[in-house]
Design an enzyme around this catalytic site. Structure first.
Site, PDB file in Angstrom:
ATOM      1  CG  HIS A 192      -2.816  12.078  -4.186  1.00  0.00           C
ATOM      2  ND1 HIS A 192      -1.507  11.828  -3.838  1.00  0.00           N
ATOM      3  CD2 HIS A 192      -3.569  11.370  -3.316  1.00  0.00           C
ATOM      4  CE1 HIS A 192      -1.487  11.001  -2.812  1.00  0.00           C
ATOM      5  NE2 HIS A 192      -2.719  10.713  -2.467  1.00  0.00           N
ATOM      6  CG  PHE A 205      -1.806   1.211   1.262  1.00  0.00           C
ATOM      7  CD1 PHE A 205      -2.764   1.424   0.284  1.00  0.00           C
ATOM      8  CD2 PHE A 205      -1.640   2.171   2.246  1.00  0.00           C
ATOM      9  CE1 PHE A 205      -3.541   2.580   0.291  1.00  0.00           C
ATOM     10  CE2 PHE A 205      -2.420   3.332   2.261  1.00  0.00           C
ATOM     11  CZ  PHE A 205      -3.370   3.537   1.283  1.00  0.00           C
ATOM     12  CG  ASP A 206      -0.758   4.669  -1.799  1.00  0.00           C
ATOM     13  OD1 ASP A 206      -1.153   3.530  -2.029  1.00  0.00           O
ATOM     14  OD2 ASP A 206      -1.248   5.683  -2.294  1.00  0.00           O
ATOM     15  CE  LYS A 262      -7.491   1.580   5.847  1.00  0.00           C
ATOM     16  NZ  LYS A 262      -6.399   2.390   6.415  1.00  0.00           N
TER      17      LYS A 262
HETATM   18  N1  F0G Z   1      -2.171  -0.708   4.768  1.00  0.00           N
HETATM   19  C1  F0G Z   1      -3.249  -0.712   3.977  1.00  0.00           C
HETATM   20  C2  F0G Z   1      -3.544  -1.929   3.163  1.00  0.00           C
HETATM   21  C3  F0G Z   1      -4.079   0.411   3.908  1.00  0.00           C
HETATM   22  O1  F0G Z   1      -5.137   0.397   3.115  1.00  0.00           O
HETATM   23  C4  F0G Z   1      -3.759   1.548   4.690  1.00  0.00           C
HETATM   24  C5  F0G Z   1      -4.589   2.753   4.640  1.00  0.00           C
HETATM   25  C6  F0G Z   1      -2.617   1.499   5.516  1.00  0.00           C
HETATM   26  C7  F0G Z   1      -1.857   0.352   5.530  1.00  0.00           C
HETATM   27  C8  F0G Z   1      -2.214   2.674   6.359  1.00  0.00           C
HETATM   28  O2  F0G Z   1      -3.036   2.782   7.444  1.00  0.00           O
HETATM   29  O3  F0G Z   1      -4.178   5.008   7.139  1.00  0.00           O
HETATM   30  O4  F0G Z   1      -4.185   3.796   9.340  1.00  0.00           O
HETATM   31  O5  F0G Z   1      -2.103   4.845   8.512  1.00  0.00           O
HETATM   32  N2  F0G Z   1      -5.442   2.988   3.742  1.00  0.00           N
HETATM   33  C9  F0G Z   1      -6.344   4.136   3.649  1.00  0.00           C
HETATM   34  C10 F0G Z   1      -7.129   4.064   2.366  1.00  0.00           C
HETATM   35  C11 F0G Z   1      -5.717   5.448   3.905  1.00  0.00           C
HETATM   36  O6  F0G Z   1      -7.861   5.030   2.062  1.00  0.00           O
HETATM   37  O7  F0G Z   1      -7.065   3.053   1.670  1.00  0.00           O
HETATM   38  P1  F0G Z   1      -3.387   4.201   8.136  1.00  0.00           P
END
Ligand code: F0G
Length: 461
Positions: A452, A127-128, A261
């Site tokens: 973005h 993930f980003d 989530k």
């Molecule tokens: N890993 C995954 C797979 C995620 O989707 C996210 C966050 C994170 C780690 C980071 O977690 O935001 O609690 O620091 N995803 C959000 C999204 C931001 O919109 O998909 P975080």
């Protein structure tokens, strides 16, 4: 007589309500202009259906709100910590449980403890924030998506899987000594919220064991992944989702979670593992940057709400509704001829904007243009995953077209009802009938890092 109804009903009733904005087109037009055609800059109060993210936007249950009052706010050794620790231990089987304020905080303390220049971290897809935290240490984050995962329109049950053969060739090429960790992201958010099969997790486990590489799971959406395994993988039809989730965790050496989530809380996260030496390093950084071992940047009440949420999310009636409602939206969009990542993911539907809006030139931000049109026509806020998010530019600073040009509709948990989803479908039907009118965009101003979030744009000439 036992019978099966067709209607998916929300398996909850509503105790507290929050009004949402009902705006006119003229109001939305003005708001979008003021936001410089970037939905991140819209005030939430001007949004009717907010599909920007499923992170921290879920509705807590009465039991979670009740648990908040039970929060023990002691600095050290709070009762709420022990309740949270027990829940995560039971679920994951890991010994060392480290709370963190959200997912990226867990990533930061893990990767600063394990990665550095010259090191590679391998994954089905980072993930980003995971990628950013790996790269911040000087290490390289390398993705190995399954074959066919990027073939958006072609359905397959586990498009979140890793390509194990490609991973092995890479390990042989770079040397296992330079690869301390493999991350399996479940579900795979970057590639459409697609699940990873237990079979694939087992194969990756065997690969990591063969080469002495640690396997960690990024489990923001672990319950959705476990439910997909129950629905789609042979041999798991009759296994409780809770048991499937436990089996997933027990294949790994460690895991972390953005609890925003699948623990259905507004803030929270954790990191867990068995390795005492590594966890001691992580805890040092935790104390430096997050907080003491028994609260990790959270309040005692947040730990209570996470403990309750981690249990509630494994309720199969909830998961059935959750996955069925995302599928309901995805299938309606397919029926309306909208190209999406097929099948729909667990937490959202992803639209292939390049294919949907072929009249917009690739350098005029087709996905961003679609997010603007969704807001303008229906007050819906979605997120661009394309040229603006990836932010690649040439030497003159001009944005370069990206491989992916997607729009994600991420569905908050337990927030919207079926009629909200029906409304979104109607907006898409209307939009599709007029899609040639959607205009491309051009940049007015964009930051160097993560453009973005704050970029300013205007309609292209
Ligand atoms: N890993 C995954 C797979 C995620 O989707 C996210 C966050 C994170 C780690 C980071 O977690 O935001 O609690 O620091 N995803 C959000 C999204 C931001 O919109 O998909 P975080």
């Amino acid at each position: 007589m036992e019978w099966k109804p067709k209607t998916i009903i929300e398996p909850f009733k509503i105790k507290a309500v929050e009004p949402i904005a009902m705006t006119s087109r003229a109001e939305r037009e003005a708001a979008l202009k003021k936001a410089f055609y970037n939905p991140f800059s819209l005030p939430a109060e001007k949004v009717t259906i907010d599909f920007l993210t499923d992170s921290g936007t879920g509705a807590m249950s009465a039991a979670q709100w009740g648990a908040l009052m039970n929060g023990d706010e002691s600095y050290a050794g709070a009762r709420s910590y022990y309740r949270f620790e027990k829940t995560v231990k039971d679920l994951t089987g890991f010994e060392e449980i480290i709370p963190a304020h959200q997912g990226r905080a867990a990533e930061k303390i893990l990767f600063q403890s394990i990665a550095r220049k010259g090191i590679y971290i391998i994954s089905n897809s980072h993930f980003d924030t995971t990628r950013a935290n790996v790269e911040y240490t000087g290490a390289e984050a390398v993705d190995f998506p399954a074959e066919g995962a990027l073939d958006w329109g072609k359905p397959a049950p586990f498009k979140g899987n890793a390509n194990v053969q490609a991973m092995e060739s890479f390990i042989k090429d770079k040397g296992a000594e330079n690869i301390p960790l493999c991350v399996m992201t479940v579900t795979n958010n970057s590639l459409g919220g697609q699940p990873v099969s237990m079979q694939n997790l087992k194969e990756v486990r065997a690969l990591c064991s063969k080469y002495g590489i640690k396997l960690f799971l990024d489990t923001a959406r672990f319950a959705e992944n476990a439910y997909f395994i129950k629905m789609r993988e042979k041999g798991y039809e009759n296994k409780p989702v809770r048991e499937i989730a436990k089996e997933m965790y027990r294949l790994a050496d460690g895991a972390w979670q953005s609890s925003k989530k699948d623990a259905i809380v507004n803030i929270g996260g954790w990191l867990a593992m068995n390795d005492k030496e590594l966890s001691a390093k992580c805890r040092q950084l935790l104390i430096l940057m997050e907080g003491f071992n028994t609260y990790g940047g959270l309040a005692g009440r947040d730990l209570e709400a996470m403990a309750v949420g981690l249990d509630e999310v494994l309720d199969e009636n909830y998961l059935h509704y959750r996955i069925a409602s995302t599928e309901y939206l995805g299938n309606a969009m397919l029926k309306a001829g909208i190209p999406i990542i097929n099948p729909p993911g667990g937490h959202g539907v992803y639209i292939d904007a390049k294919k949907y809006l072929p009249h917009i030139k690739p350098d005029q931000f087709p996905a961003q243009a679609l997010t603007c049109a969704l807001y303008l026509e229906g007050g819906i806020r979605a997120v661009e995953i394309g040229m603006l998010m990836f932010g690649k530019r040439d030497s003159s600073g001009k944005f370069l077209p990206a491989d992916m040009e997607l729009v994600r509709l991420a569905i908050p948990r337990r927030v919207y009802t079926k009629s909200h989803i029906d409304y979104v479908i109607e907006v898409f039907e209307h939009l599709t009938a007029h899609k040639e009118e959607i205009q491309g965009l051009e940049i007015v101003e964009a930051a160097k890092i993560l453009p973005h979030f704050t970029a300013k744009l205007k309609p292209a000439k």
